[in-house]
Design an enzyme around this catalytic site. Structure first.
Site, PDB file in Angstrom:
ATOM      1  N   SER A  64      45.802  34.905  42.150  1.00 25.88           N
ATOM      2  CA  SER A  64      45.846  33.888  41.075  1.00 25.88           C
ATOM      3  C   SER A  64      46.276  34.415  39.712  1.00 25.88           C
ATOM      4  CB  SER A  64      44.489  33.218  40.941  1.00 25.88           C
ATOM      5  OG  SER A  64      44.281  32.358  42.042  1.00 25.88           O
ATOM      6  N   LYS A  67      49.420  33.022  38.411  1.00 26.62           N
ATOM      7  CA  LYS A  67      49.474  31.691  37.808  1.00 26.62           C
ATOM      8  C   LYS A  67      49.762  31.741  36.315  1.00 26.62           C
ATOM      9  CE  LYS A  67      46.264  29.986  41.352  1.00 26.62           C
ATOM     10  NZ  LYS A  67      44.860  29.593  41.635  1.00 26.62           N
ATOM     11  N   TYR A 191      54.059  28.536  46.314  1.00 25.39           N
ATOM     12  CA  TYR A 191      52.730  28.917  45.819  1.00 25.39           C
ATOM     13  C   TYR A 191      52.205  30.176  46.515  1.00 25.39           C
ATOM     14  CZ  TYR A 191      47.698  28.728  45.110  1.00 25.39           C
ATOM     15  OH  TYR A 191      46.397  29.064  44.822  1.00 25.39           O
ATOM     16  N   TYR A 243      37.805  30.240  36.491  1.00 20.79           N
ATOM     17  CA  TYR A 243      37.234  29.058  37.192  1.00 20.79           C
ATOM     18  C   TYR A 243      35.845  28.733  36.645  1.00 20.79           C
ATOM     19  CZ  TYR A 243      40.764  31.255  40.038  1.00 20.79           C
ATOM     20  OH  TYR A 243      41.884  31.887  40.456  1.00 20.79           O
ATOM     21  N   VAL A 261      41.785  36.568  43.678  1.00 25.58           N
ATOM     22  CA  VAL A 261      40.883  36.958  44.781  1.00 25.58           C
ATOM     23  C   VAL A 261      41.246  38.299  45.415  1.00 25.58           C
ATOM     24  CG1 VAL A 261      39.986  34.691  45.496  1.00 25.58           C
ATOM     25  CG2 VAL A 261      42.090  35.549  46.515  1.00 25.58           C
TER      26      VAL A 261
HETATM   27  N1  GLN Z   1      46.190  32.290  46.931  1.00 22.47           N
HETATM   28  C1  GLN Z   1      44.780  32.099  46.669  1.00 22.47           C
HETATM   29  C2  GLN Z   1      44.362  30.724  47.138  1.00 22.47           C
HETATM   30  O1  GLN Z   1      45.139  29.814  47.002  1.00 22.47           O
HETATM   31  C3  GLN Z   1      44.547  32.276  45.198  1.00 22.47           C
HETATM   32  C4  GLN Z   1      43.104  32.063  44.819  1.00 22.47           C
HETATM   33  C5  GLN Z   1      42.616  33.040  43.788  1.00 22.47           C
HETATM   34  O2  GLN Z   1      43.167  34.096  43.565  1.00 22.47           O
HETATM   35  N2  GLN Z   1      41.500  32.696  43.188  1.00 22.47           N
HETATM   36  O3  GLN Z   1      43.278  30.520  47.634  1.00 22.47           O
END
Ligand code: GLN
Length: 313
Positions: A64, A67, A191, A243, A261
């Site tokens: 993420s 992003k 994505y 988050y 993650v």
């Molecule tokens: N690619 C992961 C997902 O869509 C990204 C989530 C994350 O890094 N928090 O679940």
């Protein structure tokens, strides 16, 4: 004078001793295999100095954190119209939550939860083939870091595509509201590929320099975004970058930050440094357990929190 080299080395040594290391994400198969003992830290200061310790040159899945880069790219593409399709409020829910989308008519709370980032991918995809959109994102990140070696780990992308039922649900649900406009499989393909970019802490800190330096890549002098836009991206990282753990991260660290993650965190001390940490064990909110602790200690030792009066003021 603060000895940043000594500080990052001390932090890496302390993290090597830590026993509470969190748990590795297990829903993307290749991430399960990563050694919980890994830890890396790298920071690049405003004057261009780089300090690194631990596994700072080992690539990991940025997930993420990507992003931040796709948001930057999409804002360059569509401008502030982006905010008609994505909000700017913390969600207070998990990164992959679907609950708010129904009452909020398919408009995700912010660009850093999965739903928001999927809409951003959909915008980057508009008018392109998926391979072109993925190529554009990777070239953009390589340009920011000044490193052509940055790559997409296809095995991670494939694994996520195979098991990404929740993201497929989010994307289909938003398509029902007209907020995912390209074929859902194509948008999801973009994505998962940008989430599967592999980078080291050093590469990530270098890529984050434009957010430390008011929108300019300090190495090339190239403006990436306006100063106002850089400030706003930092504001979103502070309020939404972790988050439902964003409040806690602001409380403990006090810097704009974006987690993934894979266990990485990119943090920005505006005017001072871009910092990347990596440790694959996550806390209950899906943010790096030791990455957060390392940043907390770094900020304690440098006074870099955005809520701390500047020493030179
Ligand atoms: N690619 C992961 C997902 O869509 C990204 C989530 C994350 O890094 N928090 O679940």
């Amino acid at each position: 004078m603060t000895d940043l080299g000594a500080i990052v080395r001390d932090i890496a040594a302390e993290m090597a001793e830590a026993t509470e290391r969190g748990t590795v994400a297990d829903y993307i198969a290749p991430l399960k295999a990563i050694d919980l003992a890994r830890f890396g830290i790298a920071l690049v200061t405003a004057d261009g100095a780089c300090h690194a310790a631990g596994a700072a040159d080992e690539p990991f899945s940025i997930q993420s954190i990507s992003k931040v880069f796709t948001l930057t790219l999409a804002l360059g593409r569509v401008g502030d119209q982006l905010w008609q399709r994505v909000g700017r409020e913390p969600s207070g829910t998990a990164f992959n939550s679907i609950v708010q989308l129904e009452t909020e008519h398919g408009i995700p709370r912010n660009p850093f939860i999965n739903a928001g980032a999927i809409v951003v991918s959909d915008m980057i995809l508009a008018g392109h083939r998926p391979s072109e959109a993925i190529g554009e994102i990777v070239r953009f990140v390589r340009g920011l870091a000044g490193d052509e070696a940055i790559y997409v780990d296809e095995s991670v992308a494939r694994a996520e595509q195979a098991s990404g039922y929740r993201n497929a649900a989010l994307a289909n649900y938003m398509a029902a509201f007209g907020n995912v406009r390209r074929p859902v499989e194509e948008t999801l393909g973009v994505y998962v590929h940008h989430c599967a970019i592999a980078m080291s802490c050093r590469q990530l800190a270098l890529a984050g320099r434009y957010l430390m330096a008011g929108g300019i890549n300090p190495e090339t002098g190239r403006r990436i975004v306006s100063q106002r836009r850089a400030r706003r991206i930092n504001a979103l990282m502070l309020t939404c970058g972790h988050y439902d753990g964003s409040g806690e991260f602001a409380f403990r660290v006090g810097l704009p930050g974006k987690s993934g993650v894979g266990g990485g965190i990119l943090a920005i001390a505006p005017g001072r440094a871009a910092i990347a940490v990596w440790s694959p064990g996550l806390n209950e909110r899906g943010n790096s357990q030791l990455g957060t602790l390392a940043l907390e200690r770094l900020v304690q030792r440098t006074g870099w929190s955005v809520f701390e009066p500047a020493e030179d003021a």
